[in-house]
Design a protein around this motif. Structure first.
Motif, mmCIF file in Angstrom:
data_model
loop_
_atom_site.group_PDB
_atom_site.id
_atom_site.type_symbol
_atom_site.label_atom_id
_atom_site.label_comp_id
_atom_site.label_asym_id
_atom_site.label_seq_id
_atom_site.Cartn_x
_atom_site.Cartn_y
_atom_site.Cartn_z
ATOM 1 N N GLU A 248 -6.593 -1.989 7.599
ATOM 2 C CA GLU A 248 -7.061 -2.747 6.443
ATOM 3 C C GLU A 248 -7.943 -1.864 5.557
ATOM 4 O O GLU A 248 -8.360 -0.785 5.971
ATOM 5 N N PRO A 249 -8.214 -2.283 4.332
ATOM 6 C CA PRO A 249 -9.097 -1.493 3.465
ATOM 7 C C PRO A 249 -10.428 -1.192 4.143
ATOM 8 O O PRO A 249 -10.980 -2.045 4.854
ATOM 9 N N ARG B 16 0.835 -1.208 0.000
ATOM 10 C CA ARG B 16 0.000 0.000 0.000
ATOM 11 C C ARG B 16 0.869 1.258 0.000
ATOM 12 O O ARG B 16 0.608 2.194 -0.758
ATOM 13 N N ASP C 24 -6.831 7.776 -1.304
ATOM 14 C CA ASP C 24 -8.177 7.256 -1.161
ATOM 15 C C ASP C 24 -9.030 7.741 -2.322
ATOM 16 O O ASP C 24 -8.738 8.752 -2.951
ATOM 17 N N SER D 96 -10.781 3.523 1.067
ATOM 18 C CA SER D 96 -9.349 3.626 1.277
ATOM 19 C C SER D 96 -8.744 2.229 1.297
ATOM 20 O O SER D 96 -9.375 1.290 1.798
ATOM 21 N N PRO D 97 -7.518 2.076 0.782
ATOM 22 C CA PRO D 97 -6.850 0.777 0.895
ATOM 23 C C PRO D 97 -6.271 0.534 2.276
ATOM 24 O O PRO D 97 -5.614 -0.488 2.515
ATOM 25 N N LEU E 173 -5.569 -4.935 -3.357
ATOM 26 C CA LEU E 173 -5.867 -3.522 -3.129
ATOM 27 C C LEU E 173 -6.521 -2.871 -4.341
ATOM 28 O O LEU E 173 -7.453 -2.073 -4.200
ATOM 29 N N TRP F 5 -10.110 -3.884 -4.570
ATOM 30 C CA TRP F 5 -10.915 -3.123 -3.611
ATOM 31 C C TRP F 5 -11.216 -1.728 -4.141
ATOM 32 O O TRP F 5 -12.353 -1.258 -4.055
#
Length: 220
Positions: free
Chosen positions: A165-166, A15, A144, A157-158, A116, A119
């Motif tokens: 965490e996401p 990330r 984000d 947000s990741p 990620l 997501w």
């Protein structure tokens, strides 16, 4: 989406690396060339919205000429040079950042990156359903994806220093009270709370954002 528990130790470093690429190699050069720091979600990753044309595809940076530059065993400065751009963050626009330095090494884990970016893609789809006609923006300072409706920020947000965490969030410009609002800036639900990394996450994410819109309207 990949299985979160198996990736939990690899997610933070990946990330941070992707955040650094977004800021130093994409948003900074784009700002100096085209006057905007906005980024967008594309299949497999994220991209600039204006020149220079760059996109991240999981663990590689793709240039306008189609060159595929691996996001490992390279520094941010070397990556920018290989992409032919003027690397470095957009100076003087914001205080928060990835914390990455041009001389730092970029190390992106492919599985963590896929998790990620999946997501973020799910978030992009959910935000577009929430606000048809609006384009969610991937902001490089916080990394984000967000949009604003009626003085309320909606986003995904990741993960960050506060929530590892996401997660998805709803952030009213004015403080709201009630059980729904569980963090200092409004409401947040983690990927795990929204159904985990399986097929239910899209429904859980959409339901949370819609409930956030309802709660924000009821409390205003």
């Amino acid at each position: 989406m990949s299985d979160l528990p198996d990736l939990s130790e690899r997610l933070p470093a990946t990330r941070r690396a992707l955040h650094g690429v977004a800021e130093l190699v994409m948003a900074g050069p784009q700002y100096r060339t085209s006057g905007t720091i906005r980024l967008r979600i594309v299949p497999g990753g994220f991209a600039t919205v204006a020149a220079p044309e760059l996109r991240v595809d999981a663990d590689a940076l793709i240039t306008a000429a189609g060159a595929r530059l691996p996001l490992h065993e390279v520094t941010y400065a070397a990556l920018a040079d290989a992409a032919g751009v003027d690397g470095g963050r957009p100076e003087g626009l914001y205080h928060d950042s990835s914390g990455a330095d041009a001389a730092d090494a970029v190390e992106v884990d492919p599985e963590a990156a896929a998790h990620l970016t999946d997501w973020l893609a799910a978030g992009d789809a959910a935000l577009r359903r929430l606000a048809p006609g609006q384009d969610p923006v991937l902001w490089p300072e916080h990394f984000d994806l967000a949009l604003t409706l009626d003085e309320v920020n909606y986003g995904v947000s990741p993960g960050d220093a506060a929530i590892g965490e996401p997660y998805a969030y709803v952030g009213p410009w004015r403080p709201h009270e009630g059980a729904f609002w569980n963090v200092s800036f409004g409401a947040a639900r983690t990927l795990t709370e929204l159904g985990g990394a399986g097929p239910d996450v899209a429904a859980g994410l959409a339901a949370f954002l819609e409930e956030g819109r309802r709660q924000a309207g009821a409390s205003s």
